[in-house]
Design an enzyme around this catalytic site. Sequence first.
Site, PDB file in Angstrom:
ATOM      1  N   HIS A  39      29.121  15.327 -10.825  1.00  0.00           N
ATOM      2  CA  HIS A  39      28.770  16.875 -10.701  1.00  0.00           C
ATOM      3  C   HIS A  39      29.976  17.491  -9.700  1.00  0.00           C
ATOM      4  CE1 HIS A  39      24.859  17.421 -12.691  1.00  0.00           C
ATOM      5  NE2 HIS A  39      24.883  16.008 -12.466  1.00  0.00           N
ATOM      6  N   CYS A  45      27.433  16.472 -16.810  1.00  0.00           N
ATOM      7  CA  CYS A  45      26.214  15.806 -16.894  1.00  0.00           C
ATOM      8  C   CYS A  45      25.424  16.076 -18.344  1.00  0.00           C
ATOM      9  CB  CYS A  45      25.308  15.944 -15.983  1.00  0.00           C
ATOM     10  SG  CYS A  45      24.022  14.804 -15.347  1.00  0.00           S
ATOM     11  N   GLU A  97      30.567  20.339  -9.491  1.00  0.00           N
ATOM     12  CA  GLU A  97      30.160  21.688  -9.037  1.00  0.00           C
ATOM     13  C   GLU A  97      29.196  21.424  -7.621  1.00  0.00           C
ATOM     14  OE1 GLU A  97      28.625  19.996 -11.272  1.00  0.00           O
ATOM     15  OE2 GLU A  97      26.487  20.263 -11.347  1.00  0.00           O
TER      16      GLU A  97
END
Lengths: 211, 41
Positions: A183, A84, A185
């Site tokens: 994302h 991002c 993560e």
Amino acid sequence: MRWGVLQFPGSCDERDALHACSLLGEARLVWHEERDLAGIDAVVVPGGFSYGDYLRAGAIARFSPAMEAVAELAADGGPVLGICNGFQVLCEAGLLPGALLLNEDLRFHCRQLDLLAEDGATLSIPAKHGEGRYYAPDDVLDELEANGQVAYRYAPGQNPNGSARDIAGVRNEAGNVVGLMPHPEHAVDPLTGSTDGLRVFKEIAAAGVPI
Amino acid sequence: MRVGRMVELEADDPERLGELCEKLLANPLIENYEIEPIDAA
């Protein structure tokens, strides 16, 4: 593998990135003023709003001491993953081609979506951004596709921002620097609905040259 | 189209303003810029 997760003033996803990295090896945060990455094998440039992103997303962060060190690590073949805002920083730094524009509809989007990996696998990963429309001139896009540098695309009908050719993530020519807007993560624990994000971390870890 | 920004600054070396725009104030891949000198009052 020892991971370093950069932290700028305004970063907000570094803790989740740290957690994801810790599932695959050792991991620690790297404050933006740190210039020494000794002992770190791979770096994640996380999401957020580095230095507030007031001028332009990633424009200030690219000049940070930590990013100077990241550029050197990348030049030596070390794996670097930008997520991002981290993707925006890597583009601003010239470590990845292209740029990220405001979403086509000028709205912030936050939702789970499907990404297509190069091998056709579908990854369920959340995206949350207002400035994620990947742009590069047509000749550069042609080159990226010809060189296999398009790492991830949005699944048909799921492009949330108007990115050129549904591109969600790209890699550098050497393959050791990857950036993407969604994302991974946030998708490493069954509790949050998907663990597909781990694949992204594993892929970048495997892409780098052992240092 | 994206609405841009106006930056007013005092420069010791106006000859370097173009470089400043190229490297920091604008991303030439996606943005244009113009430099307009303003006489000090």
